[in-house]
Design an enzyme around this catalytic site. Sequence first.
Site, PDB file in Angstrom:
ATOM      1  N   ASN A   1      -7.870  -2.921   0.178  1.00 43.30           N
ATOM      2  CA  ASN A   1      -6.547  -3.158   0.687  1.00 43.30           C
ATOM      3  C   ASN A   1      -5.921  -4.491   0.924  1.00 43.30           C
ATOM      4  O   ASN A   1      -6.971  -5.188   1.648  1.00 43.30           O
ATOM      5  CB  ASN A   1      -6.431  -2.010   1.780  1.00 43.30           C
ATOM      6  CG  ASN A   1      -4.959  -2.345   2.635  1.00 43.30           C
ATOM      7  OD1 ASN A   1      -5.099  -2.378   3.923  1.00 43.30           O
ATOM      8  ND2 ASN A   1      -3.920  -2.091   1.959  1.00 43.30           N
TER       9      ASN A   1
ATOM     10  N   CYS B   1      -5.752  -1.606  13.563  1.00 42.49           N
ATOM     11  CA  CYS B   1      -4.714  -2.014  14.089  1.00 42.49           C
ATOM     12  C   CYS B   1      -4.742  -3.360  14.944  1.00 42.49           C
ATOM     13  O   CYS B   1      -5.581  -3.404  15.895  1.00 42.49           O
ATOM     14  CB  CYS B   1      -3.882  -0.962  14.790  1.00 42.49           C
ATOM     15  SG  CYS B   1      -2.414  -1.221  15.524  1.00 42.49           S
TER      16      CYS B   1
HETATM   17  C1  LIG Z   1       4.889  -1.580   9.110  1.00 44.41           C
HETATM   18  C2  LIG Z   1       3.458  -1.479   9.054  1.00 44.41           C
HETATM   19  C3  LIG Z   1       2.783  -0.420   9.589  1.00 44.41           C
HETATM   20  C4  LIG Z   1       1.396  -0.288   9.621  1.00 44.41           C
HETATM   21  N1  LIG Z   1       0.826   0.946  10.256  1.00 44.41           N
HETATM   22  C5  LIG Z   1      -0.511   1.078  10.050  1.00 44.41           C
HETATM   23  C6  LIG Z   1      -1.068   2.119  10.834  1.00 44.41           C
HETATM   24  O1  LIG Z   1      -0.545   3.156  11.378  1.00 44.41           O
HETATM   25  N2  LIG Z   1      -2.183   2.416  10.476  1.00 44.41           N
HETATM   26  C7  LIG Z   1      -3.067   1.658   9.734  1.00 44.41           C
HETATM   27  O2  LIG Z   1      -4.304   1.666   9.710  1.00 44.41           O
HETATM   28  N3  LIG Z   1      -2.548   0.671   9.139  1.00 44.41           N
HETATM   29  C8  LIG Z   1      -1.435   0.212   9.306  1.00 44.41           C
HETATM   30  N4  LIG Z   1      -0.794  -1.100   8.642  1.00 44.41           N
HETATM   31  C9  LIG Z   1      -1.562  -1.854   8.065  1.00 44.41           C
HETATM   32  C10 LIG Z   1      -1.604  -1.243   6.507  1.00 44.41           C
HETATM   33  O3  LIG Z   1      -2.026  -0.007   6.095  1.00 44.41           O
HETATM   34  C11 LIG Z   1      -2.067  -2.194   5.563  1.00 44.41           C
HETATM   35  O4  LIG Z   1      -3.682  -2.360   5.920  1.00 44.41           O
HETATM   36  C12 LIG Z   1      -1.659  -3.496   5.631  1.00 44.41           C
HETATM   37  O5  LIG Z   1      -0.240  -3.509   5.432  1.00 44.41           O
HETATM   38  C13 LIG Z   1      -2.010  -4.297   4.193  1.00 44.41           C
HETATM   39  O6  LIG Z   1      -1.880  -3.848   3.125  1.00 44.41           O
HETATM   40  P1  LIG Z   1      -0.706  -4.318   2.086  1.00 44.41           P
HETATM   41  O7  LIG Z   1      -1.029  -5.831   1.769  1.00 44.41           O
HETATM   42  O8  LIG Z   1      -0.703  -3.551   0.970  1.00 44.41           O
HETATM   43  O9  LIG Z   1       0.786  -4.260   2.922  1.00 44.41           O
HETATM   44  C14 LIG Z   1       0.662  -1.066   8.856  1.00 44.41           C
HETATM   45  C15 LIG Z   1       1.277  -2.212   8.146  1.00 44.41           C
HETATM   46  C16 LIG Z   1       2.593  -2.441   8.321  1.00 44.41           C
HETATM   47  C17 LIG Z   1       3.087  -3.682   7.461  1.00 44.41           C
END
Ligand SMILES: Cc1cc2nc3c(=O)[nH]c(=O)nc-3n(C[C@H](O)[C@H](O)[C@H](O)COP(=O)(O)O)c2cc1C
Length: 338
Positions: free
Chosen positions: A204, A104
């Site tokens: 991811n 995070c």
């Molecule tokens: C609104 C939002 C909230 C997120 N909250 C978390 C979280 O609580 N824990 C976490 O490990 N990653 C969190 N992430 C990161 C996502 O799990 C992921 O790693 C990131 O969005 C990249 O993947 P994507 O391109 O498929 O969205 C969050 C991302 C977004 C956009």
Amino acid sequence: MITTCCIGSVKIPRTAILAPMAGVADRAYRLLCREYGAAAAVSEMVSVKGLCYGDKASAQLCTITENEHPMGLQLFGSEPDFVARAAAMVQQFQPDWLDINMGCPVHKVVATGAGSALMKDIPLAQEIVRAAVRESRVPVTVKFRLGWDASCCNAVEFAQAMEDAGAAAIAVHGRTKEQLYSGKADWNAIRQVKQSVTIPVIGNGDVRTAADCLAMYEQTGCDLVMVGRGSYGNPFVFREIEAVISGEAYRQPTLEQRMETMLYHIRLILQCNPQKPPEIAIREARKHAAWYMNGLYGAAKFRARCYHLGSYAEAEMLAADFLALQKQRADFLPDKAL
Ligand SMILES: Cc1cc2nc3c(=O)[nH]c(=O)nc-3n(C[C@H](O)[C@H](O)[C@H](O)COP(=O)(O)O)c2cc1C
């Protein structure tokens, strides 16, 4: 053919799982995505201190309903003692695995030494994983990024340290903490991580379509793919991934199906928040409603209406009006596919 990936003894189809997303991937969202083919889901991150100090909202975030399984519960914290106590405490919710957030980038989290700050202190990160593993009956995984910034991309070293500390799998978002969500996720770096450990690696970052998912598997060699923002207003992406991997034909949803799913999602939000009056619970639906229209003709005009949704009846009218607009356009441009 769909094969499986094992997180400890938990078998997960090698399609795609839903990423943890605080404020987005709540119970309604997880249930919806599971129903639309997500192979598993991970909870929103939960503060170990919140749990240890008896915060009710933190405990509520840990509850899991039957149809959400297999599901990982994600914890964040920077003190091994608190992590250990929280890991023991959350066993009662019967997660399929525990995940520790070490990626995070949000200031409030990083300032406490948790989230991606742990990538700068590998011995502490290892102590945290060992503490969780000691107290948990279920496998412990770690989710992290490529590193702190471009000058400190230590994901390979970090991944090996997590494996040594007892992690059953790792999830890697192909960006650094400094990048937040900008630029492109570096899948090559995820490949390097995959080649450096023997535990399963969950890739991811920037998977928005079935084609992206296949490319992620192919380019990184990862064991499982995790989808976050690509599912915004688009739970269909999981069905598409499932279909393409199993070699079945897939048809994109029609506009009517999109609107039906939006309304179904809103009903799930209302059902999952029985403690809130509907006029309050519906606020959770506003951003989702706007996402279902993203990229479609007239979406910008409808966005304001989405952000003022006050009831389910208004959502039904919104969907009907949106479809009517699409129909008007189709009549005007009969040869254009919508
Ligand atoms: C609104 C939002 C909230 C997120 N909250 C978390 C979280 O609580 N824990 C976490 O490990 N990653 C969190 N992430 C990161 C996502 O799990 C992921 O790693 C990131 O969005 C990249 O993947 P994507 O391109 O498929 O969205 C969050 C991302 C977004 C956009």
